[in-house]
Design a protein around this motif. Sequence first.
Motif, short mmCIF file in Angstrom:
data_model
loop_
_atom_site.label_atom_id
_atom_site.label_comp_id
_atom_site.label_asym_id
_atom_site.label_seq_id
_atom_site.Cartn_x
_atom_site.Cartn_y
_atom_site.Cartn_z
N ARG A 1 5.90 -19.38 -6.67
CA ARG A 1 5.69 -19.35 -5.22
C ARG A 1 4.54 -18.45 -4.82
O ARG A 1 3.70 -18.81 -4.00
N VAL A 2 4.45 -17.24 -5.41
CA VAL A 2 3.44 -16.28 -4.98
C VAL A 2 2.12 -16.41 -5.76
O VAL A 2 1.09 -15.93 -5.30
N GLY A 3 2.17 -16.99 -6.95
CA GLY A 3 0.94 -17.19 -7.72
C GLY A 3 0.51 -15.99 -8.55
O GLY A 3 -0.64 -15.91 -8.97
N TRP A 4 1.40 -15.05 -8.81
CA TRP A 4 1.11 -13.91 -9.69
C TRP A 4 2.37 -13.56 -10.46
O TRP A 4 3.47 -13.90 -10.06
N ARG A 5 2.16 -12.90 -11.60
CA ARG A 5 3.28 -12.56 -12.48
C ARG A 5 3.72 -11.11 -12.25
O ARG A 5 2.90 -10.24 -12.01
N ASP B 1 -0.18 -4.14 -4.93
CA ASP B 1 -1.54 -4.69 -4.94
C ASP B 1 -1.73 -5.48 -6.23
O ASP B 1 -1.94 -4.91 -7.29
N VAL B 2 -1.65 -6.80 -6.11
CA VAL B 2 -1.71 -7.65 -7.30
C VAL B 2 -3.13 -8.03 -7.69
O VAL B 2 -3.34 -8.81 -8.60
N SER B 3 -4.13 -7.43 -7.03
CA SER B 3 -5.53 -7.72 -7.36
C SER B 3 -6.01 -6.92 -8.56
O SER B 3 -7.06 -7.20 -9.11
N ARG B 4 -5.24 -5.90 -8.95
CA ARG B 4 -5.67 -5.05 -10.06
C ARG B 4 -4.44 -4.42 -10.72
O ARG B 4 -3.37 -4.38 -10.14
N GLN B 5 -4.67 -3.96 -11.93
CA GLN B 5 -3.61 -3.25 -12.66
C GLN B 5 -4.18 -1.97 -13.25
O GLN B 5 -5.37 -1.91 -13.57
N GLU B 6 -3.31 -0.98 -13.37
CA GLU B 6 -3.64 0.26 -14.05
C GLU B 6 -2.63 0.40 -15.18
O GLU B 6 -1.42 0.42 -14.91
N ASN B 7 -3.11 0.43 -16.41
CA ASN B 7 -2.21 0.51 -17.57
C ASN B 7 -1.17 -0.61 -17.57
O ASN B 7 -0.01 -0.39 -17.88
N TYR C 1 -6.05 4.61 6.29
CA TYR C 1 -4.68 4.98 6.66
C TYR C 1 -3.63 4.32 5.79
O TYR C 1 -2.45 4.65 5.88
N CYS C 2 -4.03 3.37 4.99
CA CYS C 2 -3.10 2.62 4.15
C CYS C 2 -3.45 2.85 2.69
O CYS C 2 -3.86 1.94 1.99
N GLY C 3 -3.32 4.09 2.27
CA GLY C 3 -3.77 4.48 0.94
C GLY C 3 -2.72 4.32 -0.14
O GLY C 3 -1.64 3.77 0.09
N PRO C 4 -3.03 4.82 -1.33
CA PRO C 4 -2.13 4.68 -2.47
C PRO C 4 -0.84 5.47 -2.30
O PRO C 4 -0.82 6.54 -1.68
N VAL C 5 0.23 4.93 -2.85
CA VAL C 5 1.54 5.56 -2.85
C VAL C 5 1.91 5.96 -4.28
O VAL C 5 2.41 7.04 -4.51
N ALA C 6 1.65 5.06 -5.24
CA ALA C 6 1.99 5.31 -6.64
C ALA C 6 1.16 4.38 -7.51
O ALA C 6 0.76 3.30 -7.08
N SER C 7 0.94 4.79 -8.74
CA SER C 7 0.15 3.96 -9.66
C SER C 7 0.98 2.86 -10.31
O SER C 7 0.43 1.98 -10.95
N SER C 8 2.31 2.91 -10.14
CA SER C 8 3.19 1.88 -10.69
C SER C 8 4.52 1.90 -9.96
O SER C 8 4.87 2.87 -9.27
#
Length: 160
Positions: A33-37, A108-114, A132-139
């Motif tokens: 449905r969403v097009g990402w894993r 954010d499914v446009s990129r991955q970290e580790n 104003y809509c910055g990072p919350v966690a890397s995973s």
Amino acid sequence: MATPMSSLLEEVSREHFPYPPATPEELEDFERRVGWRLDPDLRAFYLHCNGAELIERLPDSPYQILPLAEITRARVAIFGERGDDDEHGPASLYTLCDVQDGDYVLVDVSRQENGRYPLMDGYHEAWPNAEYCGPVASSFAEFLEAVMRSRRPVYWLGGK
């Protein structure tokens, strides 16, 4: 050192309010449905529980990890179907957690970290302004651990 996902999931079951697990078929349907894993953390979480209320039960829970069926593009969650275009934010940000005040934690499914997707603040009043809509966690595992350790709403902002 980060807590292993298996330990975090045990804690969710022991001290929070998990929903019944998703089936492998539900995961496949969601990904189609969403097009990402789902990344490994999210896959483990949803096979363990298809969403959860953290800290307290709704309506008092400051965090509801959404069931797969309720995850949608952030711009649609914030603006409705009329907002499903690039003017209303990137197509790669999806709701993951409802923080119960009209805002979300987004994946954010446009990129991955580790090999993991980063999580972002979905502050609806400022959406989609990245300032104003910055990072919350890397995973997701980092997010889940921080929520369970802080036991405060929007821990990344110092609480509300």
